[in-house]
Design a protein around this motif. Structure first.
Motif, mmCIF file in Angstrom:
data_model
loop_
_atom_site.group_PDB
_atom_site.id
_atom_site.type_symbol
_atom_site.label_atom_id
_atom_site.label_comp_id
_atom_site.label_asym_id
_atom_site.label_seq_id
_atom_site.Cartn_x
_atom_site.Cartn_y
_atom_site.Cartn_z
ATOM 1 N N ILE A 35 -7.289 -6.547 -0.207
ATOM 2 C CA ILE A 35 -7.829 -5.306 0.641
ATOM 3 C C ILE A 35 -9.513 -5.603 1.203
ATOM 4 O O ILE A 35 -9.485 -5.152 2.303
ATOM 5 C CB ILE A 35 -7.820 -3.912 -0.450
ATOM 6 C CG1 ILE A 35 -6.602 -3.681 -0.968
ATOM 7 C CG2 ILE A 35 -8.802 -2.970 0.229
ATOM 8 C CD1 ILE A 35 -6.532 -2.509 -1.699
ATOM 9 N N ASP A 36 -10.192 -6.108 0.416
ATOM 10 C CA ASP A 36 -11.443 -6.487 1.058
ATOM 11 C C ASP A 36 -11.275 -7.535 2.057
ATOM 12 O O ASP A 36 -12.279 -7.351 3.063
ATOM 13 C CB ASP A 36 -12.370 -7.183 -0.294
ATOM 14 C CG ASP A 36 -12.778 -6.191 -1.245
ATOM 15 O OD1 ASP A 36 -12.567 -4.817 -0.938
ATOM 16 O OD2 ASP A 36 -13.149 -6.498 -2.214
ATOM 17 N N TYR A 38 0.915 -1.192 0.069
ATOM 18 C CA TYR A 38 0.048 -0.056 0.076
ATOM 19 C C TYR A 38 0.891 1.063 0.042
ATOM 20 O O TYR A 38 0.429 2.482 -0.043
ATOM 21 C CB TYR A 38 -0.871 0.015 1.275
ATOM 22 C CG TYR A 38 -1.977 0.984 1.249
ATOM 23 C CD1 TYR A 38 -3.088 1.051 0.541
ATOM 24 C CD2 TYR A 38 -1.792 2.202 2.232
ATOM 25 C CE1 TYR A 38 -4.008 2.137 0.515
ATOM 26 C CE2 TYR A 38 -2.784 3.042 2.104
ATOM 27 C CZ TYR A 38 -3.832 3.110 1.504
ATOM 28 O OH TYR A 38 -4.723 4.013 1.506
ATOM 29 N N SER A 76 -7.895 -0.827 4.795
ATOM 30 C CA SER A 76 -8.291 -2.122 4.773
ATOM 31 C C SER A 76 -8.360 -2.894 6.109
ATOM 32 O O SER A 76 -8.991 -2.481 6.892
ATOM 33 C CB SER A 76 -7.221 -2.865 3.723
ATOM 34 O OG SER A 76 -7.376 -4.603 3.960
ATOM 35 N N LYS A 110 -7.314 -6.125 -5.188
ATOM 36 C CA LYS A 110 -8.578 -5.652 -4.432
ATOM 37 C C LYS A 110 -9.137 -6.880 -3.558
ATOM 38 O O LYS A 110 -9.808 -6.491 -2.380
ATOM 39 C CB LYS A 110 -9.627 -5.378 -5.519
ATOM 40 C CG LYS A 110 -10.975 -4.954 -4.905
ATOM 41 C CD LYS A 110 -12.084 -4.728 -6.042
ATOM 42 C CE LYS A 110 -13.339 -4.002 -5.361
ATOM 43 N NZ LYS A 110 -13.864 -5.090 -4.336
ATOM 44 N N GLU A 111 -8.945 -7.938 -3.801
ATOM 45 C CA GLU A 111 -9.581 -9.096 -2.968
ATOM 46 C C GLU A 111 -8.960 -9.351 -1.781
ATOM 47 O O GLU A 111 -9.235 -9.592 -0.578
ATOM 48 C CB GLU A 111 -9.458 -10.322 -3.876
ATOM 49 C CG GLU A 111 -8.105 -10.874 -4.228
ATOM 50 C CD GLU A 111 -7.792 -10.559 -5.588
ATOM 51 O OE1 GLU A 111 -8.143 -9.536 -6.155
ATOM 52 O OE2 GLU A 111 -7.167 -11.436 -6.525
#
Length: 304
Positions: free
Chosen positions: A166-167, A111, A132, A163-164
Motif C-alpha cells: 500500500i505504501d 483491497y 494507495s 502495508k508495504e
C-alpha cells in the motif's frame, strides 16, 4: 467450470456497492464528472480517439495478455484504464524513457474488503486514487508482482494488501477519478487520452461483425475498460466505443477495425449508455482534474 462459464452462469465479478460509491463520489473534488465544467467539453464529438495505441507503443501485447484466472475482473479493468491514462500522458510529454513497464492487478484486487471473489468498481477507484496507487509488474521486497498471480490478490481480500505494498503504491497514485454518466463525456475523455472502466450486467456475443462490433447477449456481472471511440460516422451513424475485455485473445473472434487489440470489441453508443445506467463508469487521470492533452492524432492517419 472455466472463468468465462462462471460469468455466463451468474458469477458476480463486479457487484455494485452504491453506498460506498456515493460516499466516494462525495469525498472527491471531482467525484461526479458531469457536475463540473471541463475544458475538453465537446472535443471528442465527430472524432476518432484510440488511446490504446499509446500503450502499444511500449507494450505490443496490451489487451490480451494476463487473461483472468479468477474473479478479479474489476482489478483488470481498473489496471487497463490506468495503463491507458499513464501511457497517453507519457507519449504526449515525448518522454518514452520514463515508461517503466506494465501495471499489476493483484494489489487492487486485494483491497476488495472480503475473502470471497468479485470486487465493487468503486473500491478499485478508491484504491488507486486515495488508499494507495498503482503498482508495476516487478518485485516489491518479498512480494513478486512481476507476473500475474491471481492467488495473491485473492488471498489478501479479507485483511487487505500488505502495508508495504500500500505504501509503495502511494508513490504512483492516480490523481483524479470521476464517475461518468454521459456518452458525450466518455467521447471527450477517450479523445483526450483518458482510460475508463465500465461495469454492468451486460453480456455480449463472442463474434464481431464486419465492423468489429459485438452485440448484447446474455448477462455478465463484469468490469471491462473503454480504450477507444469512433464518432466519425464512417461505420455507424452514432458513436462506437472500444471495450477491452480481460479474458485473453481467443474468447472473441471475427473482423477487427481501426487496429483494435485482440480480445476487444466495439459497441454502439446506445449500448454503452444502457451499461452506464445499469452499472458504473469511472474515469482516471494523472492530473488534478481532466485537462486537454492536445493530442496530435495525425500520427495515426494510416489507421483512420
Amino acid at each position: 467450470m472455466n472463468i468465462i462459464d462462471a460469468y455466463v452462469n451468474g458469477f458476480q465479478g463486479a457487484p455494485l456497492d452504491k453506498d460506498h460509491r456515493d460516499e466516494l463520489v462525495s469525498s472527491l473534488p471531482m467525484g461526479l464528472y458531469g457536475s463540473h465544467e471541463h475544458e475538453i467539453k465537446g472535443t471528442g464529438k465527430g472524432k476518432i480517439g484510440l488511446p490504446f495505441k499509446f500503450v502499444q507503443f511500449h507494450d505490443s501485447e496490451f489487451g490480451y495478455y494476463e487473461a483472468q484466472t479468477t474473479g478479479d475482473c474489476t482489478s483488470h479493468g481498473a489496471r487497463n484504464a490506468c495503463y491507458v491514462t499513464k501511457c497517453s500522458n507519457i507519449h504526449q510529454r515525448k518522454s518514452a524513457e520514463v515508461y517503466k513497464g506494465r501495471l499489476a492487478t493483484e494489489v487492487i484486487y486485494g483491497y476488495r474488503g472480503f475473502s470471497g471473489q468479485g470486487m465493487s468498481p468503486s473500491r478499485a477507484a478508491e484504491f488507486v486514487s486515495k488508499a494507495s496507487g498503482v503498482h508495476l509488474r516487478q518485485k516489491y521486497g518479498k512480494w513478486d508482482l512481476s507476473k500475474y498471480n491471481s492467488n495473491l490478490g485473492s488471498s489478501w481480500g479479507k485483511n487487505g494488501p500488505p502495508k508495504e505494498l500500500i505504501d509503495a503504491g502511494k508513490e504512483n497514485p492516480v490523481k483524479s477519478v470521476s464517475l461518468v454518466e454521459s456518452i458525450d463525456d466518455v467521447l471527450d475523455l477517450v479523445y483526450n487520452g483518458y482510460g475508463l472502466t465500465i461495469a454492468s450486467n451486460f453480456g455480449f456475443t463472442n463474434k464481431r461483425d464486419k465492423n468489429g462490433i459485438c452485440t448484447r447477449s446474455g448477462n455478465w456481472n463484469h468490469q471491462m475498460s473503454i480504450v477507444g471511440s469512433d464518432d466519425s460516422g464512417q461505420r455507424h451513424k452514432d458513436a462506437l466505443f472500444l471495450i477491452q475485455n480481460s479474458w485473453g485473445p481467443l474468447w472473441v473472434g471475427g473482423p477487427k477495425a481501426l487496429d483494435q487489440p485482440d480480445g476487444s470489441f466495439w459497441i454502439y453508443a446506445e449500448t454503452l449508455l444502457a451499461m452506464i445506467r445499469n452499472g458504473e463508469c469511472w474515469s482516471f487521470s494523472d492530473f488534478e482534474g481532466f485537462p486537454s492533452k492536445d493530442i496530435d492524432w495525425s500520427e495515426f492517419n494510416e489507421i483512420f
